[in-house]
Design an enzyme around this catalytic site. Structure first.
Site, short mmCIF file in Angstrom:
data_model
loop_
_atom_site.label_atom_id
_atom_site.label_comp_id
_atom_site.label_asym_id
_atom_site.label_seq_id
_atom_site.Cartn_x
_atom_site.Cartn_y
_atom_site.Cartn_z
N HIS A 90 42.58 45.95 26.65
CA HIS A 90 43.47 46.58 25.68
C HIS A 90 43.06 48.03 25.46
O HIS A 90 41.87 48.33 25.46
CB HIS A 90 43.44 45.83 24.33
CG HIS A 90 44.62 46.14 23.48
ND1 HIS A 90 44.67 47.24 22.67
CD2 HIS A 90 45.81 45.50 23.33
CE1 HIS A 90 45.84 47.27 22.05
NE2 HIS A 90 46.55 46.22 22.43
N ASP A 145 48.94 39.18 24.85
CA ASP A 145 49.98 38.82 25.81
C ASP A 145 49.58 37.64 26.69
O ASP A 145 50.43 36.92 27.19
CB ASP A 145 50.34 40.03 26.66
CG ASP A 145 51.07 41.05 25.84
OD1 ASP A 145 52.07 40.69 25.22
OD2 ASP A 145 50.63 42.21 25.79
N1 CMC Z 1 41.94 43.62 35.09
C1 CMC Z 1 40.94 44.14 35.86
N2 CMC Z 1 40.31 45.29 35.59
C2 CMC Z 1 40.70 45.95 34.51
C3 CMC Z 1 41.71 45.48 33.66
C4 CMC Z 1 42.33 44.27 33.99
N3 CMC Z 1 43.30 43.76 33.22
N4 CMC Z 1 41.90 46.34 32.62
C5 CMC Z 1 41.03 47.33 32.83
N5 CMC Z 1 40.29 47.10 33.96
C6 CMC Z 1 39.18 47.90 34.48
C7 CMC Z 1 39.69 49.18 35.12
O1 CMC Z 1 39.95 48.98 36.50
C8 CMC Z 1 38.54 50.10 34.85
O2 CMC Z 1 37.52 49.77 35.76
P1 CMC Z 1 36.55 50.93 36.37
O3 CMC Z 1 35.81 51.45 35.16
O4 CMC Z 1 35.70 50.21 37.34
O5 CMC Z 1 37.47 51.95 36.96
C9 CMC Z 1 38.05 49.68 33.47
O6 CMC Z 1 38.43 48.31 33.35
C10 CMC Z 1 38.68 50.48 32.33
O7 CMC Z 1 40.10 50.42 32.48
P2 CMC Z 1 41.12 51.45 31.83
O8 CMC Z 1 42.34 51.52 32.70
O9 CMC Z 1 40.42 52.72 31.50
O10 CMC Z 1 41.49 50.75 30.47
P3 CMC Z 1 42.68 51.19 29.55
O11 CMC Z 1 42.18 51.13 28.16
O12 CMC Z 1 43.28 52.47 29.99
O13 CMC Z 1 43.77 50.07 29.82
C11 CMC Z 1 45.20 48.25 29.60
C12 CMC Z 1 44.15 49.14 28.92
C13 CMC Z 1 45.70 47.22 28.60
C14 CMC Z 1 46.40 49.08 30.08
C15 CMC Z 1 44.51 47.54 30.80
O14 CMC Z 1 43.41 46.79 30.36
C16 CMC Z 1 45.47 46.69 31.59
O15 CMC Z 1 46.15 47.19 32.49
N6 CMC Z 1 45.55 45.36 31.28
C17 CMC Z 1 46.46 44.48 31.97
C18 CMC Z 1 47.87 44.62 31.40
C19 CMC Z 1 48.02 44.00 30.03
O16 CMC Z 1 47.59 42.88 29.78
N7 CMC Z 1 48.67 44.74 29.13
C20 CMC Z 1 48.93 44.29 27.75
C21 CMC Z 1 48.06 44.98 26.78
S1 CMC Z 1 48.28 44.40 25.11
C22 CMC Z 1 49.76 45.11 24.65
C23 CMC Z 1 49.96 45.21 23.15
O17 CMC Z 1 49.02 45.46 22.39
O18 CMC Z 1 51.08 45.08 22.73
#
Ligand code: CMC
Length: 428
Positions: free
Chosen positions: A306, A363
């Site tokens: 998240h 989710d």
């Molecule tokens: N699966 C695998 N690796 C992940 C994931 C995941 N779901 N999420 C983050 N990572 C890894 C990412 O590859 C990165 O790794 P590294 O440091 O080695 O490059 C590290 O974790 C940090 O990721 P980030 O992209 O900087 O994290 P973020 O805060 O920008 O992204 C997110 C948050 C929710 C977009 C992401 O975790 C994601 O894509 N999750 C899957 C989609 C999802 O479930 N979305 C719903 C979120 S809840 C919505 C709401 O609140 O309404």
């Protein structure tokens, strides 16, 4: 605390006030920046911009806190219903017994659609997306209520809010019925909000669906946990539209459109699609997880991680418990749910996910709950919208009630062509 922020620009220094919220969050008030300096701020995606002051929802992502009107969602989930929470979110206090009774009556009174509004459904093709139908129908509702343009007092506002909250449920269920070619089912006066929705979704003229208390409870929780989430994309959209003076229904219809996007309301759909992909590929869960972890992999474990909640998502804790309880009572045999359980187990023990603080988010469990309830995939975002309506109304109300409210009109940094002449057609 009272301090200022000093900015140096072109050799001059300017002081801007630092303002503090009730939970000690600090913000630099730049409202006078352009007037005083000629500069604007640039913040792509608004990640550092407080677009408004709001008294509705408080989030602390580091500590996993989510509160509506100061009340932790854990307490609301344990003690409240969606309807009561909706009233709290909109009005800023818990309803008295008289408020509850009045609102309940308003919801019942308004649960039917005007017959000619009902006939709008016939204009949609059978495979129309329910989000398109929902947004169009919410907008169309304003045609049946001339008074909606001028909400002058709280009694009218409460009535308009009850209409929207009640009818959204009827429209949502009707859009599903249309899409599967079944006759629309009328609401019942003896059912509560969630039971009534399930009845309108799943009853057919010759066989009544009887919602179990576990399923109704899980739906209640799902809706409570989606009721508001401060300035997310759809809520900001509602505020933007409301700031022009647009009516409550038009503003909320715009919120539905913003929620439709896969980056916002569509993540729980992506969870089920991922589970389906794993099942169809014949891969086992460990194999899929190692693909996700592979260096340079673009794959993500949907429903994990998240942007704001870095330790845990407080909503997912509550929904996990509800989904466990609901599934235990349902005796479901669904291979996707088995895959979900295995994924959760593997990911919670795997150092890759632990180190990156990637926990199942709201989710993940809402995808599981909705699927177990029998809600079709293309209705998932509609369910989210039903839950979010109170938050949209509350944000619309904040703008509507604020005598100092101004139209939202951000600036931009122009990066296009500089001055050039028009070229006549025969010379191009
Ligand atoms: N699966 C695998 N690796 C992940 C994931 C995941 N779901 N999420 C983050 N990572 C890894 C990412 O590859 C990165 O790794 P590294 O440091 O080695 O490059 C590290 O974790 C940090 O990721 P980030 O992209 O900087 O994290 P973020 O805060 O920008 O992204 C997110 C948050 C929710 C977009 C992401 O975790 C994601 O894509 N999750 C899957 C989609 C999802 O479930 N979305 C719903 C979120 S809840 C919505 C709401 O609140 O309404």
């Amino acid at each position: 605390m009272s301090h200022t922020c000093r900015i140096e620009l072109d050799g001059k220094s300017y002081d801007f006030p630092v303002v503090e919220g009730t939970e000690n969050e600090l913000a630099i008030d730049v409202s006078a920046l352009r007037d005083r300096t000629g500069y604007i701020t640039l913040d792509d995606g608004y990640g550092n911009t407080g677009s408004c002051k709001s008294a509705i929802t408080y989030i602390d992502g580091d500590q996993g806190i989510l509160r509506y009107r100061g009340i932790p969602i854990e307490q609301l989930a344990a003690n409240s219903s969606f309807v009561e929470t909706a009233w709290l979110v909109i009005w800023g206090r818990l309803p008295t017994p008289a408020d509850r009774e009045r609102f309940r009556e308003l919801l019942t009174e308004n649960q039917m659609m005007h017959e000619s509004l009902r006939s709008h459904f016939e204009g949609f093709p059978p495979n129309a997306h329910p989000m398109a139908i929902l947004s169009a129908m919410i907008n169309a509702m304003s045609c049946y209520e001339p008074g909606i343009m001028e909400i002058e007092d709280d009694t009218i506002l409460e009535r308009a809010a009850a209409r929207l909250i009640s009818k959204v449920r009827t429209i949502a269920a009707a859009s599903y019925k249309m899409s599967v070619g079944q006759p629309l089912i009328y609401p019942r006066t003896d059912y509560k909000y969630c039971e009534n929705f399930l009845h309108m979704m799943f009853s057919i003229p010759y066989s009544d669906y009887e919602p179990t208390p576990e399923v109704a409870r899980a739906l209640n929780l799902f809706l409570i946990l989606h009721a508001d989430h401060e300035q997310n994309c759809s809520t900001s959209t509602v505020r933007m539209v409301a700031s022009s003076g647009a009516n409550m229904y038009a503003s909320c219809a715009a919120g539905v459109c913003a929620l439709w996007g896969p980056l916002h309301g569509g993540a729980n759909v992506a969870v089920v699609e991922m589970l389906e992909f794993i099942r169809q590929s014949g891969m086992n869960v460990a194999e899929y997880v190692s693909r996700v972890k592979a260096k340079d992999s673009k794959l993500r474990l949907m429903g994990f991680g998240h942007r704001v909640y870095k330790n845990f998502d407080p909503r997912s804790k509550i929904l996990k418990e509800a989904s466990d309880q609901m599934l235990a009572g349902m005796n479901i045999n669904d291979p996707l749910l088995d895959i979900a359980r295995q994924l959760e187990e593997v990911a919670l023990q795997d150092p890759y996910f632990i180190e990156r603080k990637l926990y199942p988010n709201v989710d993940f469990y809402s995808g599981i709950i909705l699927r177990a309830m029998g809600i079709p995939l293309n209705m998932f975002t509609v369910m989210f919208a039903m839950g979010r309506v109170p938050g949209w109304i509350a944000n619309w109300k904040e703008i509507h009630d604020d005598p100092k409210s101004r139209i939202y009109r951000p600036r931009q940094l122009y990066v296009g062509s500089t001055l050039r002449d028009f070229v006549p057609r025969n010379l191009r």
